[in-house]
Design an enzyme around this catalytic site. Structure first.
Site, PDB file in Angstrom:
ATOM      1  N   LEU A   1      38.143  -2.425  15.255  1.00  0.00           N
ATOM      2  CA  LEU A   1      38.045  -0.969  15.339  1.00  0.00           C
ATOM      3  C   LEU A   1      38.329  -0.459  16.746  1.00  0.00           C
ATOM      4  O   LEU A   1      37.827  -1.003  17.728  1.00  0.00           O
ATOM      5  CB  LEU A   1      36.623  -0.544  14.954  1.00  0.00           C
ATOM      6  CG  LEU A   1      36.360   0.957  15.047  1.00  0.00           C
ATOM      7  CD1 LEU A   1      37.004   1.671  13.882  1.00  0.00           C
ATOM      8  CD2 LEU A   1      34.872   1.250  15.061  1.00  0.00           C
TER       9      LEU A   1
ATOM     10  N   ARG B   1      32.362   9.708   4.854  1.00  0.00           N
ATOM     11  CA  ARG B   1      31.316   9.783   5.863  1.00  0.00           C
ATOM     12  C   ARG B   1      31.861  10.358   7.159  1.00  0.00           C
ATOM     13  O   ARG B   1      32.952   9.977   7.591  1.00  0.00           O
ATOM     14  CB  ARG B   1      30.776   8.381   6.139  1.00  0.00           C
ATOM     15  CG  ARG B   1      29.876   8.281   7.329  1.00  0.00           C
ATOM     16  CD  ARG B   1      29.361   6.876   7.516  1.00  0.00           C
ATOM     17  NE  ARG B   1      30.322   5.963   8.059  1.00  0.00           N
ATOM     18  CZ  ARG B   1      30.443   5.662   9.364  1.00  0.00           C
ATOM     19  NH1 ARG B   1      29.659   6.232  10.256  1.00  0.00           N
ATOM     20  NH2 ARG B   1      31.335   4.791   9.779  1.00  0.00           N
TER      21      ARG B   1
ATOM     22  N   PHE C   1      33.129  14.544  17.793  1.00  0.00           N
ATOM     23  CA  PHE C   1      33.483  13.531  16.796  1.00  0.00           C
ATOM     24  C   PHE C   1      34.152  14.222  15.620  1.00  0.00           C
ATOM     25  O   PHE C   1      34.023  15.436  15.439  1.00  0.00           O
ATOM     26  CB  PHE C   1      32.220  12.774  16.351  1.00  0.00           C
ATOM     27  CG  PHE C   1      32.297  11.291  16.642  1.00  0.00           C
ATOM     28  CD1 PHE C   1      32.526  10.831  17.926  1.00  0.00           C
ATOM     29  CD2 PHE C   1      32.132  10.364  15.625  1.00  0.00           C
ATOM     30  CE1 PHE C   1      32.601   9.474  18.196  1.00  0.00           C
ATOM     31  CE2 PHE C   1      32.207   8.995  15.887  1.00  0.00           C
ATOM     32  CZ  PHE C   1      32.438   8.549  17.165  1.00  0.00           C
TER      33      PHE C   1
ATOM     34  N   HIS D   1      36.692   0.246   6.706  1.00  0.00           N
ATOM     35  CA  HIS D   1      35.667   0.378   7.734  1.00  0.00           C
ATOM     36  C   HIS D   1      34.247   0.510   7.187  1.00  0.00           C
ATOM     37  O   HIS D   1      33.304  -0.009   7.775  1.00  0.00           O
ATOM     38  CB  HIS D   1      36.004   1.612   8.582  1.00  0.00           C
ATOM     39  CG  HIS D   1      35.048   1.882   9.683  1.00  0.00           C
ATOM     40  ND1 HIS D   1      34.698   0.921  10.623  1.00  0.00           N
ATOM     41  CD2 HIS D   1      34.347   2.995  10.027  1.00  0.00           C
ATOM     42  CE1 HIS D   1      33.836   1.449  11.489  1.00  0.00           C
ATOM     43  NE2 HIS D   1      33.593   2.694  11.140  1.00  0.00           N
TER      44      HIS D   1
ATOM     45  N   HIS E   1      39.269   3.676   8.294  1.00  0.00           N
ATOM     46  CA  HIS E   1      39.233   4.303   9.618  1.00  0.00           C
ATOM     47  C   HIS E   1      40.662   4.408  10.124  1.00  0.00           C
ATOM     48  O   HIS E   1      41.432   3.449  10.018  1.00  0.00           O
ATOM     49  CB  HIS E   1      38.383   3.446  10.561  1.00  0.00           C
ATOM     50  CG  HIS E   1      38.000   4.137  11.827  1.00  0.00           C
ATOM     51  ND1 HIS E   1      38.925   4.438  12.802  1.00  0.00           N
ATOM     52  CD2 HIS E   1      36.813   4.583  12.274  1.00  0.00           C
ATOM     53  CE1 HIS E   1      38.298   5.050  13.802  1.00  0.00           C
ATOM     54  NE2 HIS E   1      37.014   5.151  13.502  1.00  0.00           N
TER      55      HIS E   1
ATOM     56  N   GLU F   1      36.429   6.115  17.113  1.00  0.00           N
ATOM     57  CA  GLU F   1      36.795   7.531  17.099  1.00  0.00           C
ATOM     58  C   GLU F   1      36.499   8.186  18.448  1.00  0.00           C
ATOM     59  O   GLU F   1      37.017   9.264  18.746  1.00  0.00           O
ATOM     60  CB  GLU F   1      35.981   8.213  15.990  1.00  0.00           C
ATOM     61  CG  GLU F   1      36.412   9.603  15.655  1.00  0.00           C
ATOM     62  CD  GLU F   1      35.848  10.022  14.294  1.00  0.00           C
ATOM     63  OE1 GLU F   1      36.284   9.445  13.279  1.00  0.00           O
ATOM     64  OE2 GLU F   1      34.973  10.901  14.250  1.00  0.00           O
TER      65      GLU F   1
ATOM     66  N   ARG G   1      37.825  11.636   8.685  1.00  0.00           N
ATOM     67  CA  ARG G   1      38.573  10.374   8.689  1.00  0.00           C
ATOM     68  C   ARG G   1      39.511  10.215   7.505  1.00  0.00           C
ATOM     69  O   ARG G   1      40.600   9.642   7.644  1.00  0.00           O
ATOM     70  CB  ARG G   1      37.589   9.201   8.703  1.00  0.00           C
ATOM     71  CG  ARG G   1      36.952   9.065  10.043  1.00  0.00           C
ATOM     72  CD  ARG G   1      35.996   7.913  10.092  1.00  0.00           C
ATOM     73  NE  ARG G   1      35.412   7.882  11.427  1.00  0.00           N
ATOM     74  CZ  ARG G   1      34.363   7.166  11.762  1.00  0.00           C
ATOM     75  NH1 ARG G   1      33.769   6.400  10.857  1.00  0.00           N
ATOM     76  NH2 ARG G   1      33.903   7.196  12.981  1.00  0.00           N
TER      77      ARG G   1
ATOM     78  N   GLN H   1      35.715   3.922   3.025  1.00  0.00           N
ATOM     79  CA  GLN H   1      36.314   4.622   4.171  1.00  0.00           C
ATOM     80  C   GLN H   1      37.317   3.739   4.909  1.00  0.00           C
ATOM     81  O   GLN H   1      36.984   2.622   5.314  1.00  0.00           O
ATOM     82  CB  GLN H   1      35.229   5.044   5.149  1.00  0.00           C
ATOM     83  CG  GLN H   1      35.781   5.734   6.386  1.00  0.00           C
ATOM     84  CD  GLN H   1      34.718   6.541   7.106  1.00  0.00           C
ATOM     85  OE1 GLN H   1      33.911   5.984   7.835  1.00  0.00           O
ATOM     86  NE2 GLN H   1      34.714   7.840   6.882  1.00  0.00           N
TER      87      GLN H   1
END
Ligand SMILES: Cc1cc2nc3c(=O)[nH]c(=O)nc-3n(C[C@H](O)[C@H](O)[C@H](O)COP(=O)(O)OP(=O)(O)OC[C@H]3O[C@@H](n4cnc5c(N)ncnc54)[C@H](O)[C@@H]3O)c2cc1C
Length: 558
Positions: free
Chosen positions: A240, A373, A114, A338, A230, A243, A274, A228
């Site tokens: 979404l 994050r 990730f 996001h 994304h 990821e 991100r 955030q």
């Protein structure tokens, strides 16, 4: 009705259910209130996974360092150490409860890569990890006998004579009946506030209700400017594309077929954190190297079998909402709102400065995410800090048993709601909500500057004035969704002001907050949290120090 419990949890997503189970295990009589059925909470939508340093060659220190670096050094390192240390136990606990995490060929728990992580430490169930965990926790909740008030909408925090939080008022959405719930301690687990922006990857119910309730009650909201975006959301509806698509090896391409992350993040490429990837994608789009306002996500080289095994849900999303089958075509994507890194300021036990009030999950800011994050740290935060908040609330409630709420608090809340429904007006809440969301996306997006932020502020002040003229057209009591929408907008208008106030105050660029007029990170002035406090004229901004235990700020490179 007027009811009494030791601990009252508002919100039945992962944080709320974990908190309720922990409070009950600590001996408290617990109830949980949710505006939707628990399994419809937004946690259900989490796709990618949940982080923990479980592998023998991984370490909690490495997980903590990645998180600190990802946060652009704004995360509180005492809280991040707890998050990383307690992660392995939290995952094993979930597995023992029955979450069927993916396993590798040898039958061990198998992880995926990730963004921003130096080790593959994201544990997952296909691309529907949140749903898998949420359903298992719901089974535990039903089994526990904890009283669940489903489809109750919480409108207010109750305070006792000393100012301590002593319960909530809420109405049963099915009948409109208003109740007062008294409690020795209240835990807010009301989730994110994505719908302050339009579009957002968040469900329509993510309207920050509990965050606004805590703010109105006088607690500080911390780092609200840290929103955030994304990198991979769909243009048509903001949905979404997890990821995990990049975690499994997907590429991001510009119009010319170039992997543009090569220049921005030569080592991590598409798996930089991100904020870094979103900025790079937005630059491609802004400088004319995009395709119809998007960049392209390409997973074709993974092959149909892997896509069907690991990414079935997002393939379907792309098919349905972008008309592209990932198996044989790249998918147009763009950065979209996001996650809210900021929220109700708490200590590492979930306690707020208001006696009797606790918070955990996305509505809280403990702060483990700081300025940005890392993917798959949020599900982890819900279970680690949900448990801690539940335990602390149970202990507090033992020291201060719930006093029955006076009937007058119930009657006052009922009168206020009836007056709101009865009033006339010329505005519709849906229209105001859209205008708010659009100005937030346009002026408080990936790139920000003083002039744009001030325009957003002026628009929000105007929307607040117009809110007084909103008419709720449904005058009934049964499932009055128009009333719910108006109350949610009321909450969101307060929160939007806080996001803008924080963004105006923070005259630097850090994490997800990029000020084109202040492009550098400024540790000398801004290695600190912003706090928003409610005043009659809008938020007042204050600051608070960041906790640094062992990792001194460095330049971030991926
Ligand atoms: C599409 C998507 C994918 C994601 N993927 C991941 C991922 O792979 N990994 C990861 O770590 N994170 C992911 N996240 C983030 C993560 O899912 C959330 O931050 C987390 O699930 C929030 O959990 P929560 O328990 O705090 O809140 P939620 O699950 O949002 O629950 C909030 C609860 O509060 C209740 N509530 C709210 N207001 C009221 C009110 N007024 N009265 C009564 N009840 C109320 C709701 O009914 C609900 O039960 C994702 C988020 C999204 C949107």
């Amino acid at each position: 009705m007027v009811v009494r419990h030791d601990v009252l949890v508002v919100g039945a997503g992962l944080a709320g259910m974990r908190a309720a189970l922990a409070a009950q295990a600590a001996g408290a009589d617990v109830a949980i209130i949710s505006k939707v059925y628990p399994v419809r909470s937004h946690s259900n939508a989490a796709q990618g996974g949940i982080n923990a340093a479980l592998a023998p060659d991984d370490s909690w220190e490495s997980h903590a360092y990645d998180t600190v670096k990802g946060s652009d050094y704004l995360g509180d390192q005492d809280a991040i150490e707890i998050l990383a240390r307690e992660a392995p136990q939290a995952i094993l606990e979930l597995e023992h409860m029955g979450v069927v995490f993916n396993r590798d060929e040898e039958g061990r728990l198998g992880s995926r890569n990730f963004g921003g992580a130096s080790h593959a430490r994201t544990y997952f169930v296909g691309d529907f990890t949140g749903q898998a965990i949420l359903h298992v926790l719901y089974e535990q909740l039903v089994h526990s006998g904890i009283r669940a008030y489903n489809e109750y909408f919480c409108t207010e925090l109750l305070r006792d004579a000393d100012g301590a939080v002593s319960g909530v008022t809420a109405f049963d959405m099915r009948s409109g009946e208003v109740s007062a719930f008294s409690a020795g301690a209240v835990v807010l687990c009301t989730g994110g506030m994505g719908r302050v922006f339009e579009p957002s990857t968040n469900a329509l119910i993510c309207t920050g209700d509990g965050t606004a309730l805590a703010y109105r009650a006088g607690t500080a909201l911390m780092d609200m400017e840290m929103v955030q975006f994304h990198p991979t959301t769909l243009k048509s509806n903001g949905a979404l594309i997890s990821e995990s698509a990049r975690g499994e090896g997907g590429y991001l391409l510009n119009r010319d077929g170039e992997r543009f992350m090569r220049t921005t993040a030569p080592n991590a490429m598409e798996l930089a954190s991100r904020d870094v990837v979103s900025r790079a994608a937005q630059v491609e789009i802004n400088e004319g190297r995009g395709v119809d306002g998007c960049v392209l996500l390409d997973v074709r080289h993974l092959g149909a079998a892997k896509i069907m095994e690991r990414l079935p849900q997002i393939r379907e999303l792309a098919l349905e909402f972008a008309g592209a089958d990932m198996i044989d075509a790249p998918v147009p994507v763009l950065p979209g709102m996001h996650y809210e890194m900021g929220g109700i300021r708490t200590d590492v036990q979930g306690a707020t400065p208001l006696a009797g009030l606790y918070a955990a999950g996305e509505c809280a800011c403990v702060s483990v995410h700081g300025g940005n994050r890392l993917g798959a740290n949020s599900l982890l935060e819900t279970v680690v800090f949900g448990r801690r908040a539940g335990e602390a609330a149970a202990a507090f409630a033992r020291s201060r048993p719930a006093q029955p709420a006076p009937e007058s608090s119930r009657a006052d809340a009922e009168r206020a709601l009836r007056a709101l429904v009865a009033r006339g007006g010329h505005e519709r809440s849906a229209k105001l909500r859209l205008e708010m969301g659009q100005v937030m996306t346009r002026r408080v997006g990936v790139f920000r500057d003083d002039a744009g932020l001030r325009e957003a502020e002026r628009t929000l002040v105007g929307l607040r004035e117009r809110y007084a003229d909103v008419e709720i057209q449904d005058k009934g009591t049964l499932f009055n969704q128009a009333l719910v929408a108006a109350l949610e907008l009321d909450f969101m208008l307060d929160l939007a002001r806080c996001v803008v106030a924080g963004a105006l105050a923070r005259t630097e660029s850090r994490g997800a907050h990029t000020r084109v007029d202040h492009p550098r990170r400024d540790d000398a002035t801004w290695l600190k949290h912003t706090l928003c406090l409610a005043t009659p004229d809008g938020p007042r901004v204050d600051t608070a120090p960041v906790s640094i235990t062992r990792w001194q700020p460095q330049e971030r490179k991926y």
